[in-house]
Write a protein that holds these residues in place. Structure first.
Motif, PDB file in Angstrom:
ATOM      1  N   GLN A  31       0.837  -1.207   0.000  1.00  0.00           N
ATOM      2  CA  GLN A  31       0.000   0.000   0.000  1.00  0.00           C
ATOM      3  C   GLN A  31       0.869   1.252   0.000  1.00  0.00           C
ATOM      4  N   PRO A  32       1.517   1.566  -1.108  1.00  0.00           N
ATOM      5  CA  PRO A  32       2.275   2.828  -1.146  1.00  0.00           C
ATOM      6  C   PRO A  32       1.326   4.009  -0.998  1.00  0.00           C
ATOM      7  N   GLN A  33       1.717   4.944  -0.160  1.00  0.00           N
ATOM      8  CA  GLN A  33       0.865   6.114   0.069  1.00  0.00           C
ATOM      9  C   GLN A  33       1.080   7.186  -0.990  1.00  0.00           C
ATOM     10  N   THR A  34       2.329   7.290  -1.477  1.00  0.00           N
ATOM     11  CA  THR A  34       2.648   8.325  -2.460  1.00  0.00           C
ATOM     12  C   THR A  34       3.384   7.704  -3.638  1.00  0.00           C
ATOM     13  N   VAL A  35       2.973   8.073  -4.840  1.00  0.00           N
ATOM     14  CA  VAL A  35       3.542   7.520  -6.067  1.00  0.00           C
ATOM     15  C   VAL A  35       3.839   8.667  -7.028  1.00  0.00           C
ATOM     16  N   LEU A  36       4.996   8.609  -7.656  1.00  0.00           N
ATOM     17  CA  LEU A  36       5.369   9.588  -8.682  1.00  0.00           C
ATOM     18  C   LEU A  36       5.564   8.857  -9.999  1.00  0.00           C
ATOM     19  N   ASP A  37       4.820   9.272 -11.025  1.00  0.00           N
ATOM     20  CA  ASP A  37       4.968   8.722 -12.366  1.00  0.00           C
ATOM     21  C   ASP A  37       5.799   9.712 -13.181  1.00  0.00           C
ATOM     22  N   VAL A  38       7.019   9.312 -13.511  1.00  0.00           N
ATOM     23  CA  VAL A  38       7.956  10.185 -14.217  1.00  0.00           C
ATOM     24  C   VAL A  38       7.818   9.972 -15.719  1.00  0.00           C
ATOM     25  N   GLY A  39       7.372  11.011 -16.418  1.00  0.00           N
ATOM     26  CA  GLY A  39       7.143  10.895 -17.855  1.00  0.00           C
ATOM     27  C   GLY A  39       5.854  10.161 -18.134  1.00  0.00           C
ATOM     28  N   CYS A  40       4.764  10.713 -17.639  1.00  0.00           N
ATOM     29  CA  CYS A  40       3.465  10.023 -17.692  1.00  0.00           C
ATOM     30  C   CYS A  40       2.862   9.972 -19.074  1.00  0.00           C
ATOM     31  N   GLY A  41       3.354  10.800 -20.013  1.00  0.00           N
ATOM     32  CA  GLY A  41       2.782  10.803 -21.359  1.00  0.00           C
ATOM     33  C   GLY A  41       1.300  11.142 -21.321  1.00  0.00           C
TER      34      GLY A  41
END
Length: 257
Positions: A31-41
């Motif tokens: 259960q990650p609380q925070t997620v960063l999508d780098v280069g989400c397009g």
């Protein structure tokens, strides 16, 4: 290089999203609380992250305004930001998961980029990425032969290749200085193309772009594509049902802090 064409990119959304789904399946965070999508397009990878972890607060960044315009329509709960991951983005904070699908090859100096992103990963968090391994691909070899041919070589003296592909060994050498918890693997995909034109269409919006940008006249672009198509017809054979198997190699890694 001109901005991305989201419609051309999304024509093969299934093929482009499959590696993202495979990468997500190898991220062992409950259960990650925070997620960063780098280069989400246009948001296809972000959607996969939101499906896997619906309770997570997701931030998605891209340096393409046209891609972000499409992405913003897909999920209003995501924080969509116009950012260049090649610059310092540490102000965005710390994340349980930093994820990137087919982006690192467009960003220079991965030996600087990866440690910088890894420093933004929380303890026990994960940096997960996938990059195309085009040097092993037939379509790339055909393109390079055409570019260096007597007919075309003079047009590409000043070509600017905005992407850089590295080997699995390169990524391991960068990662092993950051953590011992590394998974690294390579996958060869066999995409089922309905036609030879589909192969050209898929590659036109990515690896072919820098070379087409060098050809100022539309007629020259069409001629160059036609010459590449002749090579595609020579080396890719149709199967019994008429599909063409288009191989695409990709390198994956996860690194746990």
């Amino acid at each position: 290089m001109p901005d991305w064409n989201p419609q051309a990119y999304l024509k093969f959304e299934t093929e482009r999203s499959k590696p993202a789904r495979d990468l997500v399946s190898r991220v062992y965070l409950e259960q990650p609380q925070t997620v960063l999508d780098v280069g989400c397009g246009p948001g296809n990878s972000t959607r996969i992250l939101a499906e896997r972890w619906p309770a997570a607060a997701i931030t998605a960044i891209d340096n393409s305004p046209s891609m972000l315009e499409i992405a913003k329509t897909t999920n209003s709960s995501v924080q969509w930001l116009l950012r260049d991951a090649g610059e310092d983005i540490s102000h965005l904070g710390q994340f349980d998961l930093i994820f990137s699908n087919a982006v690192f090859q467009w960003i220079p100096n991965n030996d600087i980029l990866i440690p910088r992103l890894f420093s933004m990963v929380k303890p026990h968090g994960v940096l997960a990425a996938q990059v195309p391994f085009v040097d092993e691909m037939l379509i790339h070899q055909l393109l390079m032969d055409l570019v260096s041919s007597p007919k075309w070589s003079g047009y590409f003296d000043n070509v600017r290749i905005p992407y850089k592909v590295h080997t699995p060994e390169y990524y391991y050498d960068v990662l092993c200085e950051l953590t011992e918890n590394i998974e690294l693997w390579e996958t060869r995909y066999y995409h089922l193309m309905d036609s030879y034109e589909d192969i050209l269409d898929l590659y036109r919006s990515t690896g072919l772009r820098p070379y087409l940008d060098c050809l100022q006249e539309e007629a020259q672009q069409h001629e160059f594509e036609n010459d590449l198509m002749e090579e595609i017809l020579k080396y890719y054979t149709a199967t019994k049902d008429g599909k063409i198997l288009f191989t695409f190699d990709r390198v994956f890694f996860t690194a746990t802090r």
